[in-house]
Design a protein around this motif. Structure first.
Motif, short mmCIF file in Angstrom:
data_model
loop_
_atom_site.label_atom_id
_atom_site.label_comp_id
_atom_site.label_asym_id
_atom_site.label_seq_id
_atom_site.Cartn_x
_atom_site.Cartn_y
_atom_site.Cartn_z
N ASP A 27 0.84 -1.19 0.00
CA ASP A 27 0.00 0.00 0.00
C ASP A 27 0.87 1.24 0.00
OD1 ASP A 27 -2.65 -1.17 0.21
OD2 ASP A 27 -2.04 -1.78 2.22
N CYS A 28 0.43 2.24 -0.71
CA CYS A 28 1.05 3.56 -0.70
C CYS A 28 0.26 4.39 0.30
CB CYS A 28 0.99 4.18 -2.10
SG CYS A 28 1.61 5.86 -2.17
N VAL A 29 0.87 4.71 1.43
CA VAL A 29 0.17 5.42 2.51
C VAL A 29 0.83 6.78 2.70
CG1 VAL A 29 -0.53 5.37 4.93
CG2 VAL A 29 -0.35 3.24 3.65
N THR A 30 0.06 7.84 2.49
CA THR A 30 0.60 9.19 2.65
C THR A 30 -0.22 9.97 3.67
OG1 THR A 30 -0.73 9.93 0.76
CG2 THR A 30 1.56 9.34 0.32
N GLU A 31 0.48 10.83 4.40
CA GLU A 31 -0.17 11.66 5.41
C GLU A 31 -0.59 12.98 4.78
OE1 GLU A 31 1.06 12.24 9.82
OE2 GLU A 31 1.98 13.84 8.66
N LYS A 32 -1.81 13.39 5.04
CA LYS A 32 -2.35 14.65 4.53
C LYS A 32 -2.83 15.48 5.71
CE LYS A 32 -2.05 13.26 0.24
NZ LYS A 32 -1.13 13.84 -0.70
N GLU A 33 -3.03 16.76 5.47
CA GLU A 33 -3.55 17.62 6.53
C GLU A 33 -4.44 18.69 5.91
OE1 GLU A 33 -0.55 19.28 9.03
OE2 GLU A 33 -2.01 20.08 10.44
N GLY A 37 -7.65 18.64 10.47
CA GLY A 37 -6.60 17.84 11.07
C GLY A 37 -5.89 16.94 10.09
N LYS A 38 -5.09 16.02 10.62
CA LYS A 38 -4.32 15.10 9.79
C LYS A 38 -5.13 13.85 9.49
CE LYS A 38 0.22 16.47 11.44
NZ LYS A 38 1.46 16.04 12.09
N TYR A 39 -4.85 13.27 8.34
CA TYR A 39 -5.47 12.01 7.94
C TYR A 39 -4.55 11.30 6.97
CZ TYR A 39 -6.82 14.68 3.78
OH TYR A 39 -6.79 15.46 2.66
N TYR A 40 -4.85 10.03 6.69
CA TYR A 40 -4.01 9.23 5.81
C TYR A 40 -4.80 8.75 4.60
CZ TYR A 40 -0.77 9.21 9.68
OH TYR A 40 0.07 9.61 10.68
N LEU A 41 -4.12 8.73 3.46
CA LEU A 41 -4.69 8.17 2.24
C LEU A 41 -3.91 6.91 1.92
CD1 LEU A 41 -5.20 11.27 -0.07
CD2 LEU A 41 -6.91 10.06 1.26
N SER A 42 -4.60 5.88 1.49
CA SER A 42 -3.97 4.61 1.15
C SER A 42 -4.49 4.13 -0.18
CB SER A 42 -4.29 3.58 2.24
OG SER A 42 -3.80 2.32 1.87
N LYS A 43 -3.58 3.62 -1.01
CA LYS A 43 -4.01 3.01 -2.26
C LYS A 43 -3.13 1.80 -2.52
CE LYS A 43 -1.17 5.73 -5.39
NZ LYS A 43 -1.09 6.52 -6.58
N PRO A 44 -3.71 0.73 -3.06
CA PRO A 44 -2.94 -0.48 -3.33
C PRO A 44 -1.95 -0.26 -4.46
CG PRO A 44 -5.21 -0.77 -4.01
CD PRO A 44 -5.12 0.58 -3.40
N THR A 45 -0.79 -0.92 -4.37
CA THR A 45 0.22 -0.85 -5.41
C THR A 45 1.10 -2.10 -5.32
OG1 THR A 45 1.95 0.54 -6.37
CG2 THR A 45 1.87 0.42 -3.98
N VAL A 46 2.02 -2.24 -6.23
CA VAL A 46 3.00 -3.34 -6.18
C VAL A 46 4.39 -2.73 -6.17
CG1 VAL A 46 1.57 -5.13 -7.23
CG2 VAL A 46 2.94 -3.64 -8.67
N ASN A 47 5.34 -3.47 -5.59
CA ASN A 47 6.67 -2.90 -5.37
C ASN A 47 7.44 -2.58 -6.66
OD1 ASN A 47 7.35 -5.45 -6.17
ND2 ASN A 47 8.31 -6.05 -4.25
N THR A 48 7.04 -3.15 -7.79
CA THR A 48 7.75 -2.89 -9.04
C THR A 48 7.13 -1.76 -9.87
OG1 THR A 48 6.46 -4.63 -10.11
CG2 THR A 48 8.63 -5.24 -9.24
N SER A 49 6.08 -1.13 -9.37
CA SER A 49 5.45 -0.01 -10.09
C SER A 49 6.41 1.17 -10.18
CB SER A 49 4.19 0.45 -9.37
OG SER A 49 3.22 -0.55 -9.36
N GLU A 50 6.32 1.91 -11.27
CA GLU A 50 7.14 3.12 -11.39
C GLU A 50 6.70 4.14 -10.35
OE1 GLU A 50 7.19 4.77 -15.28
OE2 GLU A 50 7.85 2.90 -16.19
N SER A 51 7.65 4.92 -9.86
CA SER A 51 7.34 5.89 -8.83
C SER A 51 6.38 6.97 -9.36
CB SER A 51 8.60 6.55 -8.31
OG SER A 51 9.26 7.23 -9.35
N CYS A 52 5.69 7.62 -8.43
CA CYS A 52 4.72 8.66 -8.78
C CYS A 52 5.20 10.01 -8.26
CB CYS A 52 3.36 8.31 -8.19
SG CYS A 52 3.33 8.30 -6.38
#
Length: 59
Positions: A27-33, A37-52
């Motif tokens: 999962d790609c988990v990023t912190e947002k605010e 307040g603060k919250y987290y976004l998560s999206k499924p991915t695979v380790n060989t995917s090109e970076s975003c």
């Protein structure tokens, strides 16, 4: 050479004991605010995917 998700600090591998485990899956988990307040976004991915655009090199 293009960076991949497994090199990013926001990539978290799905544990082997998890029900949805698959090799390389994570999962790609990023912190947002925002004003509430603060919250987290998560999206499924695979380790060989090109970076975003969120890519940040793992230390």
């Amino acid at each position: 050479m293009m960076s991949t998700c497994k090199e990013c600090r926001w990539f978290f591998q799905v544990p082997e004991n998890a029900g949805d485990y698959q090799p390389g899956k994570g999962d790609c988990v990023t912190e947002k605010e925002d004003s509430k307040g603060k919250y987290y976004l998560s999206k499924p991915t695979v380790n060989t995917s090109e970076s975003c655009q969120q890519f940040k090199k793992r230390r």
